[in-house]
Design an enzyme around this catalytic site. Structure first.
Site, PDB file in Angstrom:
ATOM      1  N   TYR A   1      40.677 -24.028  22.813  1.00  0.00           N
ATOM      2  CA  TYR A   1      40.772 -22.679  23.668  1.00  0.00           C
ATOM      3  C   TYR A   1      42.139 -22.250  23.582  1.00  0.00           C
ATOM      4  CZ  TYR A   1      36.427 -21.508  25.701  1.00  0.00           C
ATOM      5  OH  TYR A   1      35.237 -20.870  26.039  1.00  0.00           O
TER       6      TYR A   1
ATOM      7  N   GLU B   1      43.203 -18.535  24.871  1.00  0.00           N
ATOM      8  CA  GLU B   1      43.178 -17.299  25.408  1.00  0.00           C
ATOM      9  C   GLU B   1      44.767 -16.850  25.698  1.00  0.00           C
ATOM     10  OE1 GLU B   1      40.277 -18.906  27.717  1.00  0.00           O
ATOM     11  OE2 GLU B   1      39.252 -17.051  28.364  1.00  0.00           O
TER      12      GLU B   1
ATOM     13  N   ASP C   1      38.351   3.395  10.034  1.00  0.00           N
ATOM     14  CA  ASP C   1      37.406   2.126  10.023  1.00  0.00           C
ATOM     15  C   ASP C   1      37.360   1.841   8.605  1.00  0.00           C
ATOM     16  OD1 ASP C   1      35.825   0.235   9.852  1.00  0.00           O
ATOM     17  OD2 ASP C   1      34.507   1.176  11.321  1.00  0.00           O
TER      18      ASP C   1
ATOM     19  N   THR D   1      36.623  -5.125   9.101  1.00  0.00           N
ATOM     20  CA  THR D   1      36.194  -6.363   9.163  1.00  0.00           C
ATOM     21  C   THR D   1      36.801  -7.033   7.846  1.00  0.00           C
ATOM     22  OG1 THR D   1      34.440  -5.582   7.704  1.00  0.00           O
ATOM     23  CG2 THR D   1      33.797  -5.708   9.886  1.00  0.00           C
TER      24      THR D   1
ATOM     25  N   LYS E   1      34.000  -8.047   3.891  1.00  0.00           N
ATOM     26  CA  LYS E   1      33.261  -7.402   2.917  1.00  0.00           C
ATOM     27  C   LYS E   1      34.347  -7.256   1.553  1.00  0.00           C
ATOM     28  CE  LYS E   1      30.968  -4.550   6.144  1.00  0.00           C
ATOM     29  NZ  LYS E   1      31.580  -4.467   7.692  1.00  0.00           N
TER      30      LYS E   1
ATOM     31  N   ARG F   1      33.741 -13.811   7.979  1.00  0.00           N
ATOM     32  CA  ARG F   1      33.161 -13.030   8.844  1.00  0.00           C
ATOM     33  C   ARG F   1      33.759 -12.751  10.034  1.00  0.00           C
ATOM     34  NH1 ARG F   1      28.563 -10.405   8.353  1.00  0.00           N
ATOM     35  NH2 ARG F   1      28.270 -11.561   6.304  1.00  0.00           N
TER      36      ARG F   1
HETATM   37  N1  DSN Z   1      26.387  -4.077   8.520  1.00  0.00           N
HETATM   38  C1  DSN Z   1      27.609  -3.102   7.900  1.00  0.00           C
HETATM   39  C2  DSN Z   1      27.290  -2.654   6.586  1.00  0.00           C
HETATM   40  O1  DSN Z   1      26.059  -3.139   5.913  1.00  0.00           O
HETATM   41  O2  DSN Z   1      27.733  -1.714   6.197  1.00  0.00           O
HETATM   42  C3  DSN Z   1      28.207  -2.277   8.579  1.00  0.00           C
HETATM   43  O3  DSN Z   1      28.669  -2.808   9.878  1.00  0.00           O
END
Ligand code: DSN
Length: 419
Positions: free
Chosen positions: A55, A57, A201, A227, A230, A236
């Site tokens: 933990y 925090e 984003d 994120t 990708k 993730r």
């Molecule tokens: N789920 C993602 C995508 O497939 O583009 C976006 O959050």
């Protein structure tokens, strides 16, 4: 790969069998979902590490628990690498995923009811960019912008006019189904002209940005979220990058505003992924993703498949099935994506701009090249895959063709083993 989970294999055969079946699937299918990737085994190891036990925090040097000296080291390293990789003044590496990262930004910089501009979901935006079924659309007064109907690309003059009329407090750019370059500089300029925050984003294209294959929104954009799993090929998770003067607001919005204990094992994995993305070979990888997407797009178009905006500049391709002669009907996305999956080609049904059908029965297919490129595939393989896809899309009920293609797909997959 199987060797890195020897204990699960020994101690829990039920879970092991399921993981193993997924491994076989990831090996034997062509994964072309543009928001997915195969991360390295180093990233997997860090995410499976003992940092999951702790933990922590708070933030490095300011924790609410004892025993965080090594947690601080790993989080500081992730922050340092994120800042260097993206040329950011400040990085918060604690967001667990893309949606909470966006939520943290809105909570930090907006009040409920404030006006925000974002791209309509059906034209390539994201749920958190103001969809009425999402907290963003329920808490804030989102005004949507879309694409130009003729070119199916962003029209910056039209966006400027909406911004001048609506005077939003924030303008959100960055999309989930847009195959073209984004002019982040112009977005930031428009935001400044109307006194709004600029937010990008970049979840889909973060790896391309890091690898120099797409212009970066940094260092000028006020806040950037992404994120990490990708095109960036990490675990993730997500991060927020921002200018120094917004750092305090963003940090306290993530914790204690939204999240509790940060997932330090995932932060360790993010540090590994950022380290990988700093290497020269990642630049080659990012550029190859785009080269592959372009060849795939050309092949599909040469074989009679209509693409939104007639091509791509990034990792992503959006097929317009209504204007693909051999299909020619709305709402066919799912049926065609199912046929492709049966042949071992995994994509996802998606709305196309100005789709007359519903998001549940969309008229397009979204696909991309990050995973194929990770597996080492190049232009010749893209040509082959494009031809297979076009044939199936033209004959999506032909079971014999699907069966034959599946065997050919398997042969290709066996030549490009990643795990
Ligand atoms: N789920 C993602 C995508 O497939 O583009 C976006 O959050």
């Amino acid at each position: 790969m199987v060797n890195i989970i020897p204990n699960i294999r020994r101690k829990d055969s039920e879970v092991f069998e399921i993981i193993n079946r997924e491994l076989v699937r990831q090996r034997n299918e062509l994964n072309m979902i543009p928001s997915e990737n195969y991360c390295s085994t180093a990233v997997l190891e860090a995410q499976g590490s003992i940092f999951t036990n702790k933990y922590a925090e708070g933030y490095p040097g300011k924790r609410y628990y004892q025993g965080n000296r090594h947690v601080d080291e790993i989080e500081n390293l992730a922050i340092k690498r994120a800042k260097k990789l993206f040329r950011a003044e400040h990085a918060n590496v604690q967001p667990n995923s893309g949606s909470p990262a966006n939520m943290a930004v809105y909570f930090a910089l907006l009040e409920p009811g404030d006006k925000v501009m974002g791209m309509e979901l059906s034209q390539g935006g994201h749920l958190t960019h103001g969809s009425p079924v999402n907290f963003s659309g329920r808490m804030y007064n989102f005004v949507s912008y879309g694409l130009d109907k003729k070119t199916e690309t962003l029209d910056m003059d039209a966006i400027r006019k909406i911004a001048q009329k609506e005077k939003p407090k924030m303008i959100v750019s960055g999309y989930t189904a847009y195959p073209r370059k984004i002019n982040f500089r112009e977005f930031h300029k428009i935001a400044r002209e109307v006194g709004a925050y600029s937010m990008a984003d970049i979840a889909h294209i973060a790896g391309l940005v890091a690898g120099g294959a797409h212009p970066s929104p940094l260092p000028f954009t006020d806040v950037v979220t992404t994120t990490t799993h990708k095109t960036l090929r990490g675990p993730r998770s997500a991060i927020i990058l921002c200018r120094k003067e917004l750092a305090k607001k963003i940090d306290s919005s993530v914790f204690p505003g939204i999240q509790g204990g940060p997932h330090e094992h995932t932060i360790a994995a993010k540090a590994v992924a950022f380290g990988e993305a700093m290497k020269p070979e990642f630049k080659v990888y990012a550029k190859q993703i785009v080269k592959n997407a372009k060849v795939l797009a050309e092949t599909l178009m040469d074989n009679g498949i209509k693409l939104v905006s007639n091509g791509t500049d990034n990792h992503l391709i959006l097929i317009d099935l209504i204007n693909t002669k051999s299909v020619g009907k709305e709402g066919m996305g799912k049926e065609c994506a199912d046929a492709l999956e049966e042949a071992g080609i995994v994509t996802n049904a998606n709305t196309i701009p100005f789709d007359p059908s519903t998001p549940f029965r969309p008229s397009g297919i979204r696909l991309g090249t990050p995973v194929l490129t990770t597996r080492g595939m190049k232009e010749p393989e893209m040509k082959q895959i494009g031809e297979w896809m076009a044939k199936i899309l033209k004959n999506h009920k032909d079971k014999a063709l699907i069966k034959k293609t599946k065997e050919e797909v398997l042969g290709l997959c066996r030549r490009f083993v990643f795990y």
